[in-house]
Design a protein around this motif. Structure first.
Motif, PDB file in Angstrom:
ATOM      1  N   LEU A   6       0.818  -1.206   0.000  1.00  0.00           N
ATOM      2  CA  LEU A   6       0.000   0.000   0.000  1.00  0.00           C
ATOM      3  C   LEU A   6       0.856   1.262   0.000  1.00  0.00           C
ATOM      4  N   SER A   7       1.951   1.252   0.735  1.00  0.00           N
ATOM      5  CA  SER A   7       2.799   2.441   0.789  1.00  0.00           C
ATOM      6  C   SER A   7       3.437   2.728  -0.563  1.00  0.00           C
ATOM      7  N   VAL A   8       3.873   1.684  -1.266  1.00  0.00           N
ATOM      8  CA  VAL A   8       4.444   1.881  -2.594  1.00  0.00           C
ATOM      9  C   VAL A   8       3.386   2.437  -3.549  1.00  0.00           C
ATOM     10  N   CYS A   9       2.184   1.886  -3.470  1.00  0.00           N
ATOM     11  CA  CYS A   9       1.106   2.384  -4.332  1.00  0.00           C
ATOM     12  C   CYS A   9       0.782   3.842  -4.031  1.00  0.00           C
ATOM     13  N   ILE A  10       0.737   4.194  -2.752  1.00  0.00           N
ATOM     14  CA  ILE A  10       0.381   5.561  -2.361  1.00  0.00           C
ATOM     15  C   ILE A  10       1.449   6.553  -2.809  1.00  0.00           C
ATOM     16  N   VAL A  11       2.707   6.179  -2.667  1.00  0.00           N
ATOM     17  CA  VAL A  11       3.796   7.091  -3.015  1.00  0.00           C
ATOM     18  C   VAL A  11       3.872   7.313  -4.524  1.00  0.00           C
ATOM     19  N   HIS A  12       3.556   6.284  -5.312  1.00  0.00           N
ATOM     20  CA  HIS A  12       3.719   6.385  -6.755  1.00  0.00           C
ATOM     21  C   HIS A  12       2.449   6.795  -7.486  1.00  0.00           C
ATOM     22  N   THR A  62       2.294   0.900   7.003  1.00  0.00           N
ATOM     23  CA  THR A  62       1.886   1.738   5.871  1.00  0.00           C
ATOM     24  C   THR A  62       2.235   3.198   6.102  1.00  0.00           C
ATOM     25  N   VAL A  63       1.849   3.715   7.257  1.00  0.00           N
ATOM     26  CA  VAL A  63       2.066   5.141   7.531  1.00  0.00           C
ATOM     27  C   VAL A  63       3.561   5.456   7.592  1.00  0.00           C
ATOM     28  N   ALA A  64       4.346   4.597   8.256  1.00  0.00           N
ATOM     29  CA  ALA A  64       5.778   4.858   8.380  1.00  0.00           C
ATOM     30  C   ALA A  64       6.483   4.759   7.029  1.00  0.00           C
ATOM     31  N   MET A  65       6.083   3.770   6.216  1.00  0.00           N
ATOM     32  CA  MET A  65       6.751   3.604   4.930  1.00  0.00           C
ATOM     33  C   MET A  65       6.384   4.712   3.947  1.00  0.00           C
ATOM     34  N   VAL A  66       5.173   5.216   4.027  1.00  0.00           N
ATOM     35  CA  VAL A  66       4.826   6.367   3.180  1.00  0.00           C
ATOM     36  C   VAL A  66       5.743   7.542   3.505  1.00  0.00           C
ATOM     37  N   GLN A  67       5.948   7.783   4.778  1.00  0.00           N
ATOM     38  CA  GLN A  67       6.853   8.860   5.181  1.00  0.00           C
ATOM     39  C   GLN A  67       8.288   8.552   4.784  1.00  0.00           C
ATOM     40  N   GLY A  68       8.700   7.289   4.965  1.00  0.00           N
ATOM     41  CA  GLY A  68      10.064   6.926   4.628  1.00  0.00           C
ATOM     42  C   GLY A  68      10.347   6.963   3.139  1.00  0.00           C
ATOM     43  N   LEU A  69       9.413   6.496   2.330  1.00  0.00           N
ATOM     44  CA  LEU A  69       9.624   6.504   0.882  1.00  0.00           C
ATOM     45  C   LEU A  69       9.640   7.925   0.323  1.00  0.00           C
ATOM     46  N   LEU A  74      -4.192   7.239  -5.807  1.00  0.00           N
ATOM     47  CA  LEU A  74      -4.280   6.287  -4.706  1.00  0.00           C
ATOM     48  C   LEU A  74      -3.969   6.963  -3.370  1.00  0.00           C
ATOM     49  N   ASP A  75      -3.103   7.957  -3.404  1.00  0.00           N
ATOM     50  CA  ASP A  75      -2.799   8.697  -2.183  1.00  0.00           C
ATOM     51  C   ASP A  75      -4.066   9.344  -1.634  1.00  0.00           C
ATOM     52  N   ARG A  76      -4.821   9.990  -2.511  1.00  0.00           N
ATOM     53  CA  ARG A  76      -6.048  10.655  -2.077  1.00  0.00           C
ATOM     54  C   ARG A  76      -7.168   9.668  -1.775  1.00  0.00           C
ATOM     55  N   ALA A  77      -7.164   8.518  -2.454  1.00  0.00           N
ATOM     56  CA  ALA A  77      -8.265   7.578  -2.304  1.00  0.00           C
ATOM     57  C   ALA A  77      -8.048   6.604  -1.146  1.00  0.00           C
ATOM     58  N   LEU A  78      -6.815   6.147  -0.952  1.00  0.00           N
ATOM     59  CA  LEU A  78      -6.554   5.086   0.019  1.00  0.00           C
ATOM     60  C   LEU A  78      -6.219   5.593   1.416  1.00  0.00           C
ATOM     61  N   LEU A  79      -5.360   6.600   1.485  1.00  0.00           N
ATOM     62  CA  LEU A  79      -4.824   6.994   2.787  1.00  0.00           C
ATOM     63  C   LEU A  79      -5.903   7.405   3.789  1.00  0.00           C
TER      64      LEU A  79
END
Length: 302
Positions: free
Chosen positions: A124-130, A185-192, A134-139
Motif C-alpha cells: 500500500l505504501s508503494v502504491c500511495i507514493v507512486h 503503511t504510515v511509516a513507509m509512506v513517510q520513509g519513501l 491512490l494517495d487521495r483515495a486510500l490513505l
C-alpha cells in the motif's frame, strides 16, 4: 592490574547508578504498590470468608489471609510467580495447562499476521507514493480503518472466514494483520518520501526507472522508518491474535487462557497469562530490534 580492575568496577558501578538503579527503584515501588493493592482489595473477602467470624484475629492474620487467598480479587506477586512457574515445570509442553503450549499457538498466529500485515503495508505504501490518485483515495480510508475497535471487527471477520471454510490460524492471523499493516503503511509512506529533491533529480539524471529509484533510493532511505513501525506492528499483532481467540471460545492460546480464567474466576491464572503475554511481546519486539541493528549496521558499512 589492580588499578584496571578498580577502574572497571567503578565504571560498572557508575553505569548501574545511571541506568540500573532507577529501574530497580521503580521495580520495588511497583511491587510495593502491588502488595498494598492486594491487601486492600482482598481484605473484605478475607474477613468474610477466611478469618473467624468472631473477630478473634489480628492484623497479621488479615495480612497473611489476603496474600494467600485461593481466588483473590488481586493476586499478590508471589502467587502469580508461583502459578507461572508451576505451569511451566509441572506439566508437559503439549498440555493445555502449560503456558508454553498457549504461547506457541498465539505466537504462530501473531507471526503469520505480522508477515501478512507487513507485506500489505509495504504494498500500500508503494502504491500511495507512486500514485497521487491512490494517495487521495486510500490513505484516508486506511486511517479511518483504525477508528473501528478490533473487538467489533473480530467476530465479523471470524464469521465470514468461517463461512468460507477458513479455520484455525487463518482467521486469527487476519485480525493480527489488521492491526499490523497500519503502522507499517504510515511509516513507509513517510520513509519513501524522505529522499531529498536533489537525490531524486540525480536518479532522473542517470535515467533510472521508477522501480530502480524505488529499489536503490527510496527503500534504503525508508529503512530507519520501517523498523520502528515493525516493532509497533508486531506488538499490535500480538494483541490482535489474543483478541481473535476470545469470541471463538478457543481452547488454545493466551487469549483462551485468559478466557478460561475469567470463566472460572481464577484470577491468578489470568495474571500469569498476562505476564506471559507481556514476556512474549518483549521477546518478539526484541527479535525485530536485533534484526534492525544487524540490517542498519550492515547498511552503514562501506
Amino acid at each position: 592490574m589492580a588499578t584496571m580492575t578498580e577502574a572497571v568496577l567503578k565504571s560498572r558501578l557508575a553505569r548501574f547508578r545511571q541506568q540500573g538503579l532507577p529501574v530497580t527503584v521503580m521495580l520495588f515501588a511497583v511491587l510495593l504498590a502491588w502488595y498494598v493493592g492486594a491487601w486492600v482489595l482482598n481484605a473484605p473477602g478475607a474477613i468474610e470468608r477466611v478469618l473467624p467470624a468472631d473477630g478473634a484475629w489480628t492484623w497479621q492474620d488479615l495480612l497473611a489471609a489476603t496474600l494467600a487467598m485461593e481466588r483473590p480479587v488481586l493476586p499478590a506477586p508471589h502467587q502469580v510467580a508461583l502459578d507461572f512457574w508451576s505451569s511451566l515445570v509441572d506439566w508437559p509442553l503439549d498440555s493445555p495447562r502449560n503456558l508454553l503450549f498457549h504461547v506457541a499457538v498465539t505466537a504462530e498466529s501473531t507471526l503469520w499476521g505480522f508477515v501478512m500485515g507487513t507485506a500489505l503495508g509495504l504494498f500500500l505504501s508503494v502504491c500511495i507514493v507512486h500514485s497521487r490518485t491512490l494517495d487521495r483515495a486510500l490513505l484516508p480510508w486506511i486511517v479511518a480503518s483504525q477508528t473501528v475497535p478490533v473487538l467489533a471487527i473480530a467476530p465479523i471477520v471470524l464469521v465470514i472466514l468461517g463461512s468460507l471454510g477458513f479455520a484455525g490460524v487463518a482467521p486469527k492471523a487476519v485480525i493480527a494483520m489488521y492491526l499490523c499493516f497500519f503502522p507499517v503503511t504510515v511509516a513507509m509512506v513517510q520513509g519513501l518520501r524522505s529522499p531529498q529533491t536533489i537525490e531524486t533529480e540525480m536518479m532522473h539524471t542517470y535515467a533510472a526507472t521508477r522501480w530502480q529509484a524505488l529499489w536503490l533510493l527510496r527503500l534504503p532511505a525508508a529503512l530507519p522508518f520501517l523498523f520502528p513501525a515493525l516493532r509497533v506492528g508486531i506488538a499490535a499483532g500480538l494483541v490482535g491474535a489474543m483478541v481473535a481467540e476470545l469470541p471463538t471460545g478457543a481452547v488454545a492460546g493466551l487469549g483462551a487462557r485468559l478466557l478460561t480464567g475469567s470463566y472460572y474466576g481464577n484470577t491468578i491464572q489470568i495474571w500469569s497469562a498476562l505476564v506471559m503475554s507481556a514476556l512474549l511481546g518483549l521477546a518478539l519486539t526484541s527479535v525485530v530490534a536485533l534484526i534492525e541493528r544487524l540490517v542498519l549496521r550492515h547498511r552503514s558499512q562501506p
